[in-house]
Motif scaffolding. Structure first.
Motif, short mmCIF file in Angstrom:
data_model
loop_
_atom_site.label_atom_id
_atom_site.label_comp_id
_atom_site.label_asym_id
_atom_site.label_seq_id
_atom_site.Cartn_x
_atom_site.Cartn_y
_atom_site.Cartn_z
N PHE A 122 0.86 -1.18 0.00
CA PHE A 122 0.00 0.00 0.00
C PHE A 122 0.89 1.22 0.00
CE2 PHE A 122 -3.04 -3.04 1.75
CZ PHE A 122 -4.15 -2.72 0.99
N VAL A 152 1.01 5.51 -0.15
CA VAL A 152 0.31 6.79 -0.13
C VAL A 152 1.01 7.73 -1.10
CG1 VAL A 152 -0.36 8.76 1.25
CG2 VAL A 152 -0.42 6.48 2.23
N LEU A 212 -8.14 4.67 -2.13
CA LEU A 212 -8.77 5.59 -1.19
C LEU A 212 -8.25 7.00 -1.41
CD1 LEU A 212 -10.69 4.91 1.23
CD2 LEU A 212 -8.72 5.22 2.69
N PRO A 257 -9.26 12.23 3.03
CA PRO A 257 -10.34 13.20 3.24
C PRO A 257 -9.92 14.63 2.92
CG PRO A 257 -10.05 11.81 5.17
CD PRO A 257 -8.98 11.45 4.23
N LEU A 293 -4.41 6.83 -1.71
CA LEU A 293 -3.83 5.57 -1.28
C LEU A 293 -3.92 4.59 -2.44
CD1 LEU A 293 -2.78 3.78 1.09
CD2 LEU A 293 -5.13 3.10 1.38
N PRO A 300 -2.65 -0.21 5.46
CA PRO A 300 -2.07 1.12 5.72
C PRO A 300 -2.65 1.73 6.99
CG PRO A 300 -3.66 1.19 3.95
CD PRO A 300 -3.44 -0.24 4.25
N GLU A 352 -3.02 4.75 7.75
CA GLU A 352 -3.91 5.88 7.50
C GLU A 352 -5.37 5.42 7.40
OE1 GLU A 352 -2.86 8.04 3.97
OE2 GLU A 352 -4.86 8.93 3.98
N ALA A 353 -5.56 4.35 6.64
CA ALA A 353 -6.91 3.86 6.43
C ALA A 353 -7.51 3.36 7.74
CB ALA A 353 -6.90 2.74 5.41
N ARG A 393 -8.32 6.28 10.03
CA ARG A 393 -9.51 6.95 9.55
C ARG A 393 -10.77 6.18 9.93
NH1 ARG A 393 -12.13 9.24 4.50
NH2 ARG A 393 -12.81 7.20 3.84
#
Lengths: 162, 122
Positions: free
Chosen positions: A93, A95, A123, A126, A132, B104, B106-107, B110
């Motif tokens: 993954f 970013v 993703l 926000p 992502l 991840p 971040e996910a 969130r």
């Protein structure tokens, strides 16, 4: 003019799609296509609040060419990876920071990254500052991010935002 | 129909079928949900593309004029395939589907911040 013909580009695209759907270039169909191309953006104006403007048509052409090439290449790469040893793949993954402002450019970037070798957008952050992505087989994360940024994001920024 | 055209069409159809097959094979061969998404989205665009070019050439040479509305199908496929992949990946992240690599942060962060445990109204 602005009120009567809100999206000239969209009008032309819709007319072309209409002609392709009907598989004909008879004068009657062209008229009908243009009529629909005018009426649909006119009544759907609320869904397109920002005006879409192509600043550099030549860059767009070049970008489409690069994209087409990458799509074909991606098909071969993915096919080879599936037929090869799936155990040896190194998925990750990642970013990817983006600095695009318009929604349209962002969605095109997410879309193209999905058709090109080994990546998939998963993703949108926000705050709209990063996407992502999932990569199928990645050797160096920095190289991956650099490729996305220079190969796809830079031209998109030039085309739609300048 | 002459022989050269028939060979061309056969090659296109076989190539198309092969790529579509490999794309689907990815579903069985790859090892986690997220990598499986790559097979059908990317492996099949060229496959379907080849089949549609074959269809376009075949109907154009039948004498009823050009048949190019197949281009539209390719066009729609290029738009819809990434969107469905994106939505599948997004919902998988949301459900924390197992992955070969760590999900991840971040996910996950969130999700935790957004997803408060269910509280009844009373």
């Amino acid at each position: 003019m602005q009120r009567l013909l809100p999206h000239p580009l969209l009008t032309i695209i819709l007319a072309i799609i209409w002609l392709l759907l009907n598989n004909s270039i008879a004068p009657g169909q062209i008229t009908l296509g243009l009529l629909l191309g005018w009426a649909i953006p006119f009544f759907a104006l609320q869904f397109w609040p920002t005006k879409l403007k192509v600043h550099k048509p030549l860059t767009l052409l070049k970008f489409s060419y690069i994209l087409l090439y990458d799509i074909i290449e991606a098909n071969f790469i993915v096919a080879l990876r599936i037929l090869g040893k799936p155990e040896k793949l190194r998925p990750a993954f990642i970013v990817v920071p983006i600095d695009l402002n318009s929604d349209f450019a962002m969605s095109i970037l997410a879309n193209t990254s999905c058709l090109t070798p080994g990546s998939l957008s998963a993703l949108l952050a926000p705050d709209r500052k990063s996407i992502l992505m999932h990569a199928m087989d990645v050797e160096d994360v920095d190289v991956f991010i650099h490729t996305i940024k220079t190969r796809y994001e830079q031209p998109l920024k030039e085309i739609f935002e300048e | 129909m002459n022989i050269a055209l028939e060979i061309l069409l056969s090659v296109l159809i076989i190539t198309g079928a092969l790529f579509t097959f490999i794309g689907s094979l990815g579903l069985a061969r790859l090892r986690d949900f997220y990598t499986r998404l790559h097979g059908p989205t990317k492996g099949t665009t060229l496959g379907v593309g080849c089949l549609l070019i074959a269809s376009s050439i075949f109907f154009s040479t039948q004498g009823d004029g050009f048949s190019i509305h197949e281009i539209l199908i390719t066009f729609f496929l290029f738009i819809t395939a990434p969107i469905s992949a994106h939505l599948l990946a997004k919902s998988a992240l949301h459900l924390k589907v197992d992955s070969l690599v760590p999900l991840p942060d971040e996910a996950i962060a969130r999700k935790n911040s957004q997803h408060k445990p269910y509280q009844s109204l009373d």
